[in-house]
Design a protein around this motif. Structure first.
Motif, short mmCIF file in Angstrom:
data_model
loop_
_atom_site.label_atom_id
_atom_site.label_comp_id
_atom_site.label_asym_id
_atom_site.label_seq_id
_atom_site.Cartn_x
_atom_site.Cartn_y
_atom_site.Cartn_z
N SER A 1 0.85 -1.32 0.02
CA SER A 1 0.01 -0.08 -0.07
C SER A 1 1.10 1.24 -0.09
O SER A 1 1.76 1.38 0.93
N VAL A 2 0.58 2.13 -0.89
CA VAL A 2 1.61 3.32 -0.85
C VAL A 2 1.12 4.23 0.21
O VAL A 2 2.28 4.93 0.83
N GLN A 3 0.04 4.11 0.71
CA GLN A 3 -0.40 4.75 1.99
C GLN A 3 0.61 4.37 3.02
O GLN A 3 1.01 5.30 3.92
N LYS B 1 4.17 5.29 2.72
CA LYS B 1 4.32 6.82 2.92
C LYS B 1 4.55 7.07 4.58
O LYS B 1 5.34 7.75 4.88
N ARG C 1 3.53 -4.85 -8.96
CA ARG C 1 4.04 -4.58 -7.55
C ARG C 1 5.24 -5.61 -7.19
O ARG C 1 6.11 -5.02 -6.43
N VAL D 1 9.01 4.08 -2.00
CA VAL D 1 7.46 4.89 -1.92
C VAL D 1 7.16 5.23 -3.65
O VAL D 1 6.22 4.96 -4.22
N GLN E 1 6.70 2.38 -5.60
CA GLN E 1 5.16 1.70 -5.56
C GLN E 1 4.10 2.57 -6.01
O GLN E 1 3.21 1.98 -6.72
N MET E 2 4.11 3.86 -5.96
CA MET E 2 3.27 4.68 -6.80
C MET E 2 3.15 4.34 -8.19
O MET E 2 2.14 4.29 -8.62
N ASP F 1 1.47 0.89 -8.64
CA ASP F 1 0.04 1.07 -8.61
C ASP F 1 -0.38 1.70 -9.98
O ASP F 1 -1.68 1.23 -10.26
#
Lengths: 330, 330, 330, 330
Positions: free
Chosen positions: A97-99, A102, A168, A309, A312-313, A316
């Motif tokens: 999860s990008v969130q 972060k 991913r 990060v 990962q973005m 996504d």
């Protein structure tokens, strides 16, 4: 002497453990793994102790942790390590999860600890030399990048189900290579288009793709193409080439030997190294050495949690693009 | 745990010392060198002690010695090690005199100790794989062998004066490769013709050759050609190719990276690895591992003192042939 | 328009005929061959007439002759052509006897006609470019030359019996390459040593060799090694490499295509072009063009009858050396 | 004897003219070009006559026309040739408008004449051999295709303005390669996404792209990636590789020679052939030979007007996709 604790006694954990244990000034103090057997075996072999996660974070003498456990545990261990003031080496990815990734970046920053993400391609001698020569201006300014990324065979379907999908799990490395090679001067992805197919692993139908193509255009108009497959009959294929205003830099595969056989059916050379453990054997050593060198010198890491990060973005966005058939703009 | 003593803390001694010190079940106990400084430094770095030759041979706990000292000391140390019942790893050559080399072989045999000569080319992954595939019949029966052996630059004249000349100092390895590749089934050299010139090092005029060519014909009529130079502008060139009844096996050089640059002046790849320390880094590790594996298992070495004697005889014959301009028959 | 007569309607005659017939300003007027069928067929195909040797030499309108008949006829035709004032293109060799070859050279000189010998390797685009770059100083001064010369298979024993042996029949080209590459600045062979074996064609035992190695040292100490075989399982192998004071120039084989196949057993490329008709197709065209260009411009040929004589002398010396086992000094 | 008329005495017209004039059974009867000078010169050189378009179509003895004039004239000449019952060889493209190209296809069909489009890549020996081996099943079923298409330099801006843009002018060949390699068994493009940038030719800003990337997914899920640039500093780069279920077939570039230079700065080989006239010299000959062979035998052409229409449709879709930033589905 830096005391280090290792999380994860699996395949990649064992690689990092034996590499770091051989470094001067570094001591592998603890090995931790939910499976007691492998943890004990690895600890014994390298003169370390088995310990629980709690015990490790509670031990003030531990300077750094190496997170090589399963992907789902990464972000939790990063957060706890940051809270405990430990420096962190973490295998990719930060988190699916990008969130959460972060959040890890924030926590690391707030705690003032160092955190390096294990994008080993940046330490491969061939890739790294290409990057160095690009930065030195040998081919002028970069324009286009073509990445070939093929595995010798797909992992089990159960692994794939939990992997976050091919973008991913597998192309995350290629997204990092894109950023490393095309965006070193501050450029960034502006537009991404991805597509995928199920061509080699029928069991993936409806779950994931085994064959994928990604195109990224940057703000400055540079273009990156990534072609990936979960299965190449000839093995592990890891190449890239970057076209610049004054030439091309191309990274060929590495082979076990340089034997050439000539006979009635042609001229024959070795296949590439079998898989990542062989191809990136030198890179894994250089990567963990870099981690401890930077801890010692205070220099920044070549691959930070921010890089994790950012990759990962892109993963996504590629996942979404391949699902919808529409590009994603940043 | 095998206790080992090292003679010689120079360039090649340091290589073998650090490789053997990293082997499980092997302990570098002593380092001995006429120059105290290097001996101390190396001993300290690897947790060993400095000791005299006498003390080493008197210590019953020493299982094996690694002779990496200067060439002139080899035969004396072999004889003393044999007398003391120590197993022996000795860098090439056994001795510049065939007679003394044979005396070493006799002494080793009489003492019942194991003695391996460090012909590292036999452990080079590329050369070794070619040998394995030849033995497996991949190209039928061997007919002709062409060896290319070029150094990046000549050693100092003083070194050359004491070296026994280019055939004994440099081509000794190639004579061993000839025997390994063309004579594995019991064939033997029957006729040798050599010639040499001074083309790159004027100071060698009248002393030695810097450029040399050797042809060997075996009893079964197989033919080996060796071309050697003390100086190649592009570095260390170590190749061979063997023609068989069903094809050719060719060993190409090894390069630091696989980067390819394309630009307006052509397509450019790496030079070969700089010199023997780089090219044979893997071979040195595999060679010393082989030594201890064989001590452990009781299996015979791949390169014995008899191989050392045989290569020396070819070097002597080549030296005579190049001097007289006439071939030598065996 | 130059009128040309061709002697010999065999394989090589047909090549030269169709190449010269396509040149602007050149007309193939006559074809002559003891076998009427092939002569007629070739003449018809290219719009020429069949004629006898006598008629050809009697026709004042014939400017030049191309001698592509069997080796034993070469010197006689050269002498007659010279007497008739015709310019001469003659396939190698001039003659198997050095004495007769010299007589041809004398006759050509006395008659003031132009005479070119067909050493087609000098017109191969790859070999020729290497020669040009060597002459341009790209690798400094030449030191050593290694020539690889392997045929896909031996000719019939009857052919070999009449051929003068492997050194005169096959290595004659390599002797010319040696002179071209190492002696361009006036250097000359000073010492030659040759050896041969019967390894692939048992029927040659006692008659000739199928495998041969030659070493030549020049007056200036340069060294040439030639390795030859009548049979390589993978086809026609025509390479050389020349080491100079500042680098190496290497001529690789030519392949039919640039397709590369990667699969589970390795990476596979094409074998070299099958044999001389394929490998030297471009060379044959460039060679005959050169002949007529020089006739037109008055420029000297790149390969004269003197070159033919010189190569023949090396072939004779090699034959003697291989027979006696002793080197020959010039 | 087939009588042929050529339209267009420019660069490509001269190539086809001299190739077809050398074919047995083919006579170049007329050359036609709006510019009288070049038409006359070419006609004279090859023994043809200059004629007007009208005269050519009126001459019953003309069997076939070769349309090598400017792109804007292609469809008109095809329609007139079809009406006059002439067989047609036409350089790509059929027409920049898909609609007009389809009209040509219809007219050709209605007239019952043969019409071949000059996609020369299909006749390149390397590409063609890869296609043959793919069809023979050497690498199983095709999955992914990666095409590299880079020119040594951009044409003048005025040319580009009239060219229909990079996808129609330059990638049209690559779209045909895609169809040839991935769709030989009836598969078809289902989805295309393209993007482009101005990176090398600032004058193109707002007019066209000089750098482009295209991804095509077929109905069966196969994926093709094309990367193109108007300018590569090292010359003309024409490669493709196709991944199949059992391996990879890769087409490398062709080089002028096989000389390799080794020196202190690396190992150096030739750049690819300079541009299309050199790289595809063999292909142009084979292509025009194929045209007349098929006319003779009645066999179908390898590249028909339908192929021209299909490639044009892909070029149109790519142009739209790159303009809008959105993929196009078929």
């Amino acid at each position: 002497m830096k005391n280090v604790a290792l999380f994860g006694a699996g395949r990649i954990g064992r690689i990092h453990a034996s590499n770091l244990a051989a470094l001067p000034g570094v001591k592998l103090k603890y090995v931790s793994d939910p499976m007691e057997g492998p943890a004990r075996e690895l600890a014994q072999q390298l003169g370390a102790e088995v310990a629980s996660v709690e015990a490790i974070f509670a031990d003030k003498s531990v300077d750094a942790v190496a997170i090589c456990s399963s992907t789902t545990t990464h972000s939790d261990l990063i957060l706890r390590a940051a809270a405990a003031g430990k420096n962190i080496f973490c295998e990719k990815p930060v988190d699916l999860s990008v969130q959460r990734a972060k959040a890890c970046a924030d926590a690391v920053k707030a705690a003032g600890v160092a955190c390096m993400i294990g994008f080993q391609r940046r330490f491969d001698p061939t890739f790294n030399e290409a990057s160095r020569r690009l930065a030195a201006g040998e081919i002028g300014k970069p324009e286009m990048l073509v990445i070939t990324s093929r595995d010798p065979g797909a992992p089990p379907v159960d692994y794939i189900k939990a992997s976050g999908g091919v973008f991913r799990d597998m192309l995350i490395h290629d997204f990092d290579v894109f950023r490393w090679i095309l965006c070193a001067d501050g450029d960034e992805a502006a537009w991404i288009s991805a597509t995928g197919s199920v061509l080699t692993e029928p069991a993936l139908e409806g779950l994931d793709f085994d064959s994928a193509a990604v195109t990224i255009r940057t703000r400055r108009g540079r273009i990156c193409q990534i072609g990936a497959s979960r299965r190449a009959a000839y093995g592990y294929d890891q190449r890239f080439e970057v076209l610049g205003s004054e030439g091309l830099l191309q990274c060929a595969n590495q082979t076990p030997t340089n034997v050439v056989q000539w006979n009635g059916s042609g001229i024959h050379t070795d296949k590439p190294e079998h898989f990542f453990l062989q191809r990136y054997a030198a890179a894994y050593k250089l990567e963990i050495t870099h981690f401890f060198d930077c801890l010692q010198s205070g220099q920044p890491f070549r691959t930070t949690v921010a890089d994790g990060v950012a990759a990962q973005m892109l993963a996504d966005a590629a996942t979404e693009s391949a699902r919808t058939g529409q590009p994603v703009a940043f």
